[in-house]
Design a protein around this motif. Structure first.
Motif, PDB file in Angstrom:
ATOM      1  N   GLU A  47       1.080  -1.495   0.595  1.00  0.00           N
ATOM      2  CA  GLU A  47      -0.008  -0.568  -0.019  1.00  0.00           C
ATOM      3  C   GLU A  47       1.386   1.503   0.120  1.00  0.00           C
ATOM      4  O   GLU A  47       0.260   1.922  -0.148  1.00  0.00           O
ATOM      5  N   LEU A  48       2.300   1.493   1.181  1.00  0.00           N
ATOM      6  CA  LEU A  48       2.633   1.927   0.590  1.00  0.00           C
ATOM      7  C   LEU A  48       3.269   2.568  -0.946  1.00  0.00           C
ATOM      8  O   LEU A  48       3.508   3.466  -1.364  1.00  0.00           O
ATOM      9  N   THR A  49       3.526   1.730  -1.236  1.00  0.00           N
ATOM     10  CA  THR A  49       3.910   2.091  -2.688  1.00  0.00           C
ATOM     11  C   THR A  49       3.184   2.448  -3.327  1.00  0.00           C
ATOM     12  O   THR A  49       3.557   3.206  -4.302  1.00  0.00           O
ATOM     13  N   VAL A  50       1.580   2.161  -2.963  1.00  0.00           N
ATOM     14  CA  VAL A  50       0.038   2.817  -4.027  1.00  0.00           C
ATOM     15  C   VAL A  50       0.115   3.793  -3.179  1.00  0.00           C
ATOM     16  O   VAL A  50       0.774   5.284  -4.127  1.00  0.00           O
ATOM     17  N   ILE A  51       0.916   4.160  -2.201  1.00  0.00           N
ATOM     18  CA  ILE A  51       0.353   5.775  -2.280  1.00  0.00           C
ATOM     19  C   ILE A  51       1.448   6.873  -2.569  1.00  0.00           C
ATOM     20  O   ILE A  51       1.803   7.944  -3.343  1.00  0.00           O
ATOM     21  N   LEU A  52       2.719   6.166  -2.682  1.00  0.00           N
ATOM     22  CA  LEU A  52       4.472   6.663  -3.300  1.00  0.00           C
ATOM     23  C   LEU A  52       3.734   7.153  -4.738  1.00  0.00           C
ATOM     24  O   LEU A  52       3.985   8.185  -5.591  1.00  0.00           O
ATOM     25  N   SER A  53       3.388   5.630  -5.836  1.00  0.00           N
ATOM     26  CA  SER A  53       2.116   6.274  -6.559  1.00  0.00           C
ATOM     27  C   SER A  53       1.512   6.814  -7.276  1.00  0.00           C
ATOM     28  O   SER A  53       1.870   8.226  -8.025  1.00  0.00           O
ATOM     29  N   LYS A  54       0.631   7.166  -6.304  1.00  0.00           N
ATOM     30  CA  LYS A  54      -0.633   7.601  -6.742  1.00  0.00           C
ATOM     31  C   LYS A  54      -0.117   9.070  -6.171  1.00  0.00           C
ATOM     32  O   LYS A  54      -1.160  10.124  -6.830  1.00  0.00           O
ATOM     33  N   TYR A  55       0.408   9.478  -4.692  1.00  0.00           N
ATOM     34  CA  TYR A  55       0.568  11.032  -4.484  1.00  0.00           C
ATOM     35  C   TYR A  55       2.139  11.353  -4.385  1.00  0.00           C
ATOM     36  O   TYR A  55       1.908  12.991  -4.722  1.00  0.00           O
ATOM     37  N   TYR A  56       2.910  10.826  -5.240  1.00  0.00           N
ATOM     38  CA  TYR A  56       4.311  11.567  -5.988  1.00  0.00           C
ATOM     39  C   TYR A  56       4.493  11.258  -6.982  1.00  0.00           C
ATOM     40  O   TYR A  56       5.848  11.577  -6.925  1.00  0.00           O
ATOM     41  N   GLY A  57       3.828  10.193  -7.850  1.00  0.00           N
ATOM     42  CA  GLY A  57       4.181  10.122  -8.384  1.00  0.00           C
ATOM     43  C   GLY A  57       5.747   8.967  -8.910  1.00  0.00           C
ATOM     44  O   GLY A  57       6.443   9.113 -10.191  1.00  0.00           O
ATOM     45  N   ILE A  58       6.096   8.219  -7.716  1.00  0.00           N
ATOM     46  CA  ILE A  58       7.260   6.994  -7.880  1.00  0.00           C
ATOM     47  C   ILE A  58       6.659   6.009  -7.977  1.00  0.00           C
ATOM     48  O   ILE A  58       6.140   5.656  -6.969  1.00  0.00           O
ATOM     49  N   LYS A  59       7.302   5.629  -8.809  1.00  0.00           N
ATOM     50  CA  LYS A  59       7.200   4.023  -8.823  1.00  0.00           C
ATOM     51  C   LYS A  59       8.586   2.702  -7.714  1.00  0.00           C
ATOM     52  O   LYS A  59       9.475   3.683  -8.204  1.00  0.00           O
ATOM     53  N   VAL A  60       8.130   2.540  -7.077  1.00  0.00           N
ATOM     54  CA  VAL A  60       9.207   1.765  -6.808  1.00  0.00           C
ATOM     55  C   VAL A  60       8.802   0.245  -6.789  1.00  0.00           C
ATOM     56  O   VAL A  60       8.037  -0.040  -6.288  1.00  0.00           O
ATOM     57  N   THR A  61       9.741  -1.091  -6.857  1.00  0.00           N
ATOM     58  CA  THR A  61       9.530  -2.457  -7.173  1.00  0.00           C
ATOM     59  C   THR A  61      10.754  -2.947  -6.624  1.00  0.00           C
ATOM     60  O   THR A  61      10.793  -4.023  -6.001  1.00  0.00           O
ATOM     61  N   ASP A  62      11.676  -2.079  -6.640  1.00  0.00           N
ATOM     62  CA  ASP A  62      13.170  -2.966  -6.212  1.00  0.00           C
ATOM     63  C   ASP A  62      12.647  -2.623  -3.986  1.00  0.00           C
ATOM     64  O   ASP A  62      13.060  -2.159  -3.675  1.00  0.00           O
ATOM     65  N   PRO A  63      12.261  -4.760  -4.523  1.00  0.00           N
ATOM     66  CA  PRO A  63      12.734  -4.420  -2.796  1.00  0.00           C
ATOM     67  C   PRO A  63      13.691  -4.565  -1.243  1.00  0.00           C
ATOM     68  O   PRO A  63      13.337  -4.127  -0.442  1.00  0.00           O
ATOM     69  N   ALA A  64      14.813  -4.314  -2.093  1.00  0.00           N
ATOM     70  CA  ALA A  64      16.324  -3.304  -1.628  1.00  0.00           C
ATOM     71  C   ALA A  64      15.850  -1.717  -1.117  1.00  0.00           C
ATOM     72  O   ALA A  64      16.280  -1.164   0.049  1.00  0.00           O
ATOM     73  N   GLN A  65      15.308  -1.122  -2.591  1.00  0.00           N
ATOM     74  CA  GLN A  65      15.224   0.154  -2.208  1.00  0.00           C
ATOM     75  C   GLN A  65      14.435  -0.253  -1.515  1.00  0.00           C
ATOM     76  O   GLN A  65      13.714   1.092  -0.379  1.00  0.00           O
ATOM     77  N   MET A  66      12.724  -0.537  -0.820  1.00  0.00           N
ATOM     78  CA  MET A  66      11.568   0.305  -0.386  1.00  0.00           C
ATOM     79  C   MET A  66      12.445  -0.477   0.753  1.00  0.00           C
ATOM     80  O   MET A  66      11.402   0.098   2.398  1.00  0.00           O
ATOM     81  N   LYS A  67      12.819  -1.785   1.606  1.00  0.00           N
ATOM     82  CA  LYS A  67      12.977  -2.074   2.474  1.00  0.00           C
ATOM     83  C   LYS A  67      13.963  -0.911   3.470  1.00  0.00           C
ATOM     84  O   LYS A  67      13.743  -0.060   4.454  1.00  0.00           O
ATOM     85  N   LYS A  68      14.725  -0.491   2.736  1.00  0.00           N
ATOM     86  CA  LYS A  68      15.414   1.111   3.074  1.00  0.00           C
ATOM     87  C   LYS A  68      14.211   2.060   3.258  1.00  0.00           C
ATOM     88  O   LYS A  68      14.455   3.057   4.291  1.00  0.00           O
ATOM     89  N   ALA A  69      13.578   2.622   2.451  1.00  0.00           N
ATOM     90  CA  ALA A  69      12.440   3.664   1.750  1.00  0.00           C
ATOM     91  C   ALA A  69      11.664   3.485   3.382  1.00  0.00           C
ATOM     92  O   ALA A  69      11.415   4.455   4.294  1.00  0.00           O
ATOM     93  N   PHE A  70      10.999   2.687   3.838  1.00  0.00           N
ATOM     94  CA  PHE A  70       9.893   2.351   4.087  1.00  0.00           C
ATOM     95  C   PHE A  70      10.444   1.682   5.761  1.00  0.00           C
ATOM     96  O   PHE A  70       9.257   1.590   6.525  1.00  0.00           O
ATOM     97  N   PHE A  71      11.735   1.836   6.260  1.00  0.00           N
ATOM     98  CA  PHE A  71      12.099   1.978   7.437  1.00  0.00           C
ATOM     99  C   PHE A  71      11.036   2.842   8.739  1.00  0.00           C
ATOM    100  O   PHE A  71      10.551   1.950   9.367  1.00  0.00           O
ATOM    101  N   SER A  72      11.108   3.698   8.296  1.00  0.00           N
ATOM    102  CA  SER A  72      10.413   4.910   8.751  1.00  0.00           C
ATOM    103  C   SER A  72       9.563   6.082   8.365  1.00  0.00           C
ATOM    104  O   SER A  72      10.163   5.825   7.041  1.00  0.00           O
ATOM    105  N   LEU A  73       9.222   6.975   8.922  1.00  0.00           N
ATOM    106  CA  LEU A  73       8.268   7.973   8.537  1.00  0.00           C
ATOM    107  C   LEU A  73       9.644   9.432   7.675  1.00  0.00           C
ATOM    108  O   LEU A  73       9.228   9.410   6.936  1.00  0.00           O
TER     109      LEU A  73
END
Lengths: 90, 380, 216
Positions: A47-73
């Motif tokens: 869902e966080l990836t959907v928020i990034l895509s919907k509100y910020y136009g950022i596509k993220v699919t790389d699990p390693a990148q997600m892990k780092k970005a989604f650590f905290s707010l």
């Protein structure tokens, strides 16, 4: 950055249906996917990836990148600030 | 408990209309996976779809007006008419029940009718009744919708209903089709593979979807044919862990397997028809469960590399192919596997070839945490 | 072997019944929306399970019904989780959530399907939610029927119990569709029941319990 964090709090509470939570309850540095933090799960991560895509136009699919970005707010806000080229209608 | 036998089957797939044609194509190494483009992505995704022209031609030749039936209904009716033609009895009387298994049925109708968003055909029981009526079944069909274990669990449900003595024959159908509805959903789960899927392989990146309708006749009537296969035992379980993520330890699947093997007098397994969706977590979970059950040395295959994931139809399609494998005494290659990609190694079949195959374990797992296992055995 | 019905719970309109007694009735203004009504019920009974708010309405309905029925029945004190089955029936499958997912993919320009919505486009997810909450790991299946059909459900569940696939089974009707909602769950048990007034697990008895919410 603090405006972005406040905005993210509202979006996360709404999109992840964290009904009994107030923005002030979320510590920007607390781990999102930890029971001491918000206790989010794998569907919330997607869902966080959907928020990034919907509100910020950022596509993220790389699990390693997600892990780092989604650590905290705070890390999420940093990630958005780095990757956002043009603001999208929020 | 009464012995239950599987007698006649039909698979309507992109690889063939009928079980024999489909099995032949699989053993020739054909895959139905092709790139398809969808309006939600610039990239193509592999899927295994049935072309409508040959389908409609075949369907019309059975005496139906094709425009009165959806694609899924046409596929289901073709599978049913095929098994009715093979079986010694008409399968339409009060002693026969149809168990119709599907996850999303005619969900494509939801997209087309904006002015009437709930076409009656959207209801699974309406779809099943349309199919049952077209094939002359006397009873109202029973519909089962249990995610990706639907039609394998349909075999279990059939076995139980036959055990009650209420019916002599139960025809199980599993049917689902590729739709934008399911594709876009799996896409947002990052679960779709652009390339043909690679079950249990180190390079696997996700699933492909596919079309299929499959019918299998189960009966208590004594098997007259030496080729009859007994449905020996089976079990379904729930992980009680997460609604979409498989259990890390494979606990639910392990329980379904051990309960199934405990029910059988002989717990020998000659090969396993795995679920093998080619997502990172599913295949890892299955490898854990097979190891815990002591089945790590047993040859196994996933058939997703031939048909994609046909959702509610997958369990029955793969069960029927496994039954054919036993009838032909020939292993099926686990297409797409080269390098071990699970923490605990399993033994995907690499080469087609003759083997003594008498007992076959089919397993499936799905969203909602459900798992099913069924043991089939030749009677010869 | 005799099997008996040891407890029931029903959610109808804006009322919630446990063992034939009305326990909760939402004020009319909170009952217009099914999700709001179920949240009102959740709060009334003091349930604490944050994931409840993430569920779709079908799962919320199933969760709340099971939440009231299972702990009171004390089943988990007597049986292993693997010995408790769940067999539910429903008419509209996951239609209400299907519509929500469909809306999110209808326009290529605003294509934002939500994983948290899509996962609920299967009716058996409701069984998954109950299973997670109460750690039920036994047989589970979701049948789709036109209406609540004890004549179909009772023989199947009796067979499950007779062949010892489970020792107890949470059964019933779980419907949330375009024309309304209704949940009617009942517990069937194999062994001599500790319930004060067990009823035989037969088609006419199930029909009676279903048709009379105030049976006690």
């Amino acid at each position: 950055m603090s405006t972005l964090i406040e905005q993210l709090k509202g979006q996360i509470i709404q999109e992840l249906n964290l009904v009994d939570l107030q923005p002030a309850d979320i510590n920007p540095d607390a781990p999102l996917f930890d029971y001491d933090g918000l206790g989010l799960d794998s569907i919330d991560a997607l869902e966080l990836t959907v928020i990034l895509s919907k509100y910020y136009g950022i596509k993220v699919t790389d699990p390693a990148q997600m892990k780092k970005a989604f650590f905290s707010l705070a890390t999420l806000a940093e990630f958005i600030a780095e990757h956002q080229s043009a603001p999208v209608a929020a | 408990m009464k012995k239950i036998f599987s007698m006649a089957s039909s698979c309507i797939t992109p690889l063939g209309f009928g079980t024999a044609a489909t099995f032949q194509a699989v053993q020739a190494g054909q895959s139905a996976l092709r790139p398809h483009w969808f309006d939600f992505s610039d990239e193509s995704f592999c899927a295994a779809t049935i072309d409508e022209t040959p389908l409609t031609t075949h369907f019309t030749a059975l005496g139906y007006a094709a425009h009165q039936y959806s694609k899924l209904e046409q596929m289901s009716i073709m599978a049913l008419r095929d098994v009715q033609a093979q079986f010694s009895e008409p399968l339409t009387g009060p002693d026969t029940l149809l168990v119709y298994c599907s996850t999303k049925g005619n969900i494509a109708h939801l997209a087309s009718g904006t002015e009437q968003p709930v076409a009656p055909a959207l209801y699974l029981s309406h779809l099943a009744r349309t199919v049952a009526r077209a094939c002359g079944f006397a009873h109202t069909p029973l519909v089962l919708s249990n995610a990706c274990i639907s039609s394998l669990q349909g075999v279990l449900v059939a076995k139980r209903l036959l055990s009650t003595g209420l019916y002599r024959h139960v025809v199980v159908v599993g049917a689902d089709e590729v739709s934008k509805f399911t594709l876009s959903g799996f896409h947002c789960f990052n679960a779709l593979s652009r390339q043909p899927c690679l079950p249990f392989d180190a390079a696997r990146t996700g699933i492909n979807l596919g079309d299929a309708a499959v019918a299998l006749v189960l009966t208590t009537a004594p098997a007259t044919s030496a080729e009859a296969v007994e449905v020996v035992a089976g079990s379904s379980t729930n992980d009680a862990h997460h609604i979409s993520a498989p259990s890390r330890t494979g606990e639910g699947l392990y329980q379904a397997i051990t309960r199934t093997l405990r029910q059988a007098d002989d717990d020998t397994v000659d090969f396993i028809g795995a679920h093998g969706t080619a997502t990172r977590y599913n295949d890892e979970m299955e490898a854990q469960a097979f190891h815990r059950a002591g089945l790590q040395e047993v040859p196994l295959h996933s058939l997703k590399g031939y048909f994609g994931h046909t959702l509610g139809a997958a369990g029955l399609l793969e069960a029927v192919m496994g039954i054919e494998s036993m009838r032909h005494q020939e292993l099926i290659v686990s297409k797409g596997y080269e390098t071990c990609g699970t923490t605990l190694p399993v033994r995907p079949v690499l080469q087609r070839g003759p083997a003594r195959l008498r007992r076959f374990l089919k397993t499936s797992s799905g969203f909602g945490g459900c798992n099913a296992a069924v043991l089939f055995a030749t009677t010869a | 072997m005799e099997t008996s019905i040891t407890a029931t719970c029903a959610i109808r309109g804006r009322q919630i019944f446990l063992n034939g007694t009305l326990l909760f009735e939402a004020p009319e203004d909170t009952a217009a929306d099914l999700s709001d009504f179920l949240i009102a019920g959740y709060r009334h009974f003091g349930v604490s399970y944050p994931k409840f708010f993430k569920m779709d309405v079908l799962s919320k309905l199933a969760f709340l019904t099971a939440e009231l029925l299972l702990p009171k029945a004390g089943l988990q004190d007597r049986l292993r989780p693997a010995d408790i089955g769940v067999v539910l029936t429903n008419r509209s499958s996951s239609l209400l959530t299907d519509v929500v997912h469909q809306q999110s993919i209808a326009e290529p320009a605003s294509h934002f399907p939500s994983p948290a919505v899509f996962v609920y486009t299967l009716p058996n997810i409701a069984i998954g939610e109950i299973s997670i909450r109460h750690q039920l790991t036994g047989e589970n299946s979701l049948f789709v029927t036109e209406s609540f059909e004890p004549a179909m459900l009772v023989p199947y569940v009796s067979q499950l119990l007779a062949e010892k696939s489970c020792q107890a089974c949470l059964c019933g009707w779980l419907e949330a569709g375009l024309t309304g909602h209704e949940a009617f769950f009942y517990l069937v048990e194999n062994h001599a029941s500790p319930a004060p007034t067990p009823r035989p697990h037969r088609v006419p008895d199930v029909e009676l319990l279903y048709s009379q919410p105030h049976y006690s």
